[in-house]
Design a protein around this motif. Structure first.
Motif, PDB file in Angstrom:
ATOM      1  N   GLY A  45       0.842  -1.193   0.000  1.00  0.00           N
ATOM      2  CA  GLY A  45       0.000   0.000   0.000  1.00  0.00           C
ATOM      3  C   GLY A  45       0.868   1.230   0.000  1.00  0.00           C
ATOM      4  O   GLY A  45       2.064   1.151   0.271  1.00  0.00           O
ATOM      5  N   PRO A  46       0.287   2.350  -0.309  1.00  0.00           N
ATOM      6  CA  PRO A  46      -1.125   2.567  -0.651  1.00  0.00           C
ATOM      7  C   PRO A  46      -1.433   2.073  -2.064  1.00  0.00           C
ATOM      8  O   PRO A  46      -0.532   1.886  -2.881  1.00  0.00           O
ATOM      9  N   THR A  47      -2.723   1.874  -2.326  1.00  0.00           N
ATOM     10  CA  THR A  47      -3.141   1.381  -3.637  1.00  0.00           C
ATOM     11  C   THR A  47      -3.760   2.466  -4.507  1.00  0.00           C
ATOM     12  O   THR A  47      -3.822   2.301  -5.721  1.00  0.00           O
ATOM     13  N   ASN A  48      -4.230   3.537  -3.926  1.00  0.00           N
ATOM     14  CA  ASN A  48      -4.886   4.588  -4.710  1.00  0.00           C
ATOM     15  C   ASN A  48      -3.883   5.315  -5.593  1.00  0.00           C
ATOM     16  O   ASN A  48      -2.928   5.920  -5.102  1.00  0.00           O
ATOM     17  N   ARG A  49      -4.109   5.205  -6.902  1.00  0.00           N
ATOM     18  CA  ARG A  49      -3.295   5.912  -7.885  1.00  0.00           C
ATOM     19  C   ARG A  49      -1.800   5.632  -7.724  1.00  0.00           C
ATOM     20  O   ARG A  49      -0.968   6.510  -7.885  1.00  0.00           O
ATOM     21  N   ASN A  50      -1.472   4.416  -7.369  1.00  0.00           N
ATOM     22  CA  ASN A  50      -0.079   4.032  -7.156  1.00  0.00           C
ATOM     23  C   ASN A  50       0.225   2.838  -8.055  1.00  0.00           C
ATOM     24  O   ASN A  50      -0.010   1.689  -7.677  1.00  0.00           O
ATOM     25  N   PHE A  51       0.744   3.119  -9.241  1.00  0.00           N
ATOM     26  CA  PHE A  51       0.990   2.083 -10.234  1.00  0.00           C
ATOM     27  C   PHE A  51       2.017   1.045  -9.769  1.00  0.00           C
ATOM     28  O   PHE A  51       1.800  -0.157  -9.977  1.00  0.00           O
ATOM     29  N   PRO A  52       3.127   1.455  -9.137  1.00  0.00           N
ATOM     30  CA  PRO A  52       4.072   0.431  -8.664  1.00  0.00           C
ATOM     31  C   PRO A  52       3.441  -0.560  -7.685  1.00  0.00           C
ATOM     32  O   PRO A  52       3.689  -1.769  -7.778  1.00  0.00           O
ATOM     33  N   ASN A  53       2.611  -0.068  -6.770  1.00  0.00           N
ATOM     34  CA  ASN A  53       1.968  -0.981  -5.819  1.00  0.00           C
ATOM     35  C   ASN A  53       0.899  -1.835  -6.487  1.00  0.00           C
ATOM     36  O   ASN A  53       0.679  -2.981  -6.079  1.00  0.00           O
ATOM     37  N   LEU A  54       0.250  -1.306  -7.501  1.00  0.00           N
ATOM     38  CA  LEU A  54      -0.696  -2.120  -8.269  1.00  0.00           C
ATOM     39  C   LEU A  54       0.048  -3.295  -8.895  1.00  0.00           C
ATOM     40  O   LEU A  54      -0.403  -4.440  -8.819  1.00  0.00           O
ATOM     41  N   CYS A  55       1.205  -3.030  -9.484  1.00  0.00           N
ATOM     42  CA  CYS A  55       2.002  -4.099 -10.098  1.00  0.00           C
ATOM     43  C   CYS A  55       2.460  -5.107  -9.046  1.00  0.00           C
ATOM     44  O   CYS A  55       2.400  -6.320  -9.272  1.00  0.00           O
ATOM     45  N   ARG A  56       2.912  -4.625  -7.897  1.00  0.00           N
ATOM     46  CA  ARG A  56       3.335  -5.524  -6.816  1.00  0.00           C
ATOM     47  C   ARG A  56       2.173  -6.395  -6.344  1.00  0.00           C
ATOM     48  O   ARG A  56       2.323  -7.596  -6.111  1.00  0.00           O
ATOM     49  N   ASN A  57       1.000  -5.787  -6.195  1.00  0.00           N
ATOM     50  CA  ASN A  57      -0.169  -6.545  -5.732  1.00  0.00           C
ATOM     51  C   ASN A  57      -0.690  -7.506  -6.799  1.00  0.00           C
ATOM     52  O   ASN A  57      -1.235  -8.555  -6.465  1.00  0.00           O
ATOM     53  N   LEU A  58      -0.511  -7.164  -8.077  1.00  0.00           N
ATOM     54  CA  LEU A  58      -0.859  -8.113  -9.136  1.00  0.00           C
ATOM     55  C   LEU A  58       0.010  -9.362  -9.032  1.00  0.00           C
ATOM     56  O   LEU A  58      -0.478 -10.489  -9.131  1.00  0.00           O
ATOM     57  N   GLY A  59       1.302  -9.157  -8.818  1.00  0.00           N
ATOM     58  CA  GLY A  59       2.206 -10.294  -8.646  1.00  0.00           C
ATOM     59  C   GLY A  59       1.879 -11.099  -7.401  1.00  0.00           C
ATOM     60  O   GLY A  59       1.886 -12.338  -7.421  1.00  0.00           O
ATOM     61  N   LEU A  60       1.588 -10.400  -6.319  1.00  0.00           N
ATOM     62  CA  LEU A  60       1.216 -11.064  -5.072  1.00  0.00           C
ATOM     63  C   LEU A  60      -0.059 -11.889  -5.262  1.00  0.00           C
ATOM     64  O   LEU A  60      -0.141 -13.035  -4.832  1.00  0.00           O
ATOM     65  N   ALA A  61      -1.033 -11.298  -5.932  1.00  0.00           N
ATOM     66  CA  ALA A  61      -2.303 -11.990  -6.170  1.00  0.00           C
ATOM     67  C   ALA A  61      -2.090 -13.245  -7.009  1.00  0.00           C
ATOM     68  O   ALA A  61      -2.619 -14.312  -6.690  1.00  0.00           O
TER      69      ALA A  61
END
Length: 149
Positions: free
Chosen positions: A52-68
């Motif tokens: 986190g944070p996830t709002n408007r944070n592209f690097p964390n979106l990519c990290r969470n996609l990998g985690l998912a």
């Protein structure tokens, strides 16, 4: 049944905790953000800490996609349940791609419209629960759950 419970911290996490009477008797794992509250409450649970944070944070979106992708593939839950918010989106997406049941419980604060995360992932949600009749009227596929105060 093997559950994957997902929420951001704060109110979304509290809402998921309030459903303990449902999930406490199942094999379960959590995905949330590491805070003092979540670390304390989940001390005896199996937890995957999200980025986190996830709002408007592209690097964390990519990290969470990998985690998912990793967690869904390794753990193979029977059902993914979330109260939101953005952290849940990649998990619901991967779960749906693998034919895993997905449940989204919309926040009590959402009276007239769905949250952005629910709107984004709506095609991947098998069951959408809302807590207001006017929201169910706007999204007739949603199931209404009445919460008593």
């Amino acid at each position: 049944m093997k559950l994957l419970l997902i929420s951001s911290s704060g109110g979304h996490f509290n809402a998921l905790c309030q459903l303990a009477s449902f999930w406490q008797n199942y094999d379960r794992q959590w995905v949330t953000f590491p805070t003092a509250t979540t670390r304390n409450y989940l001390a005896q649970e199996k937890v995957h800490w999200a980025f986190g944070p996830t709002n408007r944070n592209f690097p964390n979106l990519c990290r969470n996609l990998g985690l998912a992708a990793r967690i869904i593939h390794q753990e193979q839950p029977d059902m993914v349940i979330t109260t939101g918010a953005g952290v849940a989106v990649p998990f619901l997406l991967f779960a749906k791609l693998l034919g895993i049941k997905t449940v989204f419980i919309e926040s009590f604060t959402r009276v007239n419209d769905l949250s952005l995360s629910a709107k984004l992932i709506l095609p991947c949600i098998d069951v959408l629960y809302v807590q207001w009749e006017q929201l169910q009227q706007r999204y007739p596929q949603a199931k209404l759950i009445k919460v008593s105060a």
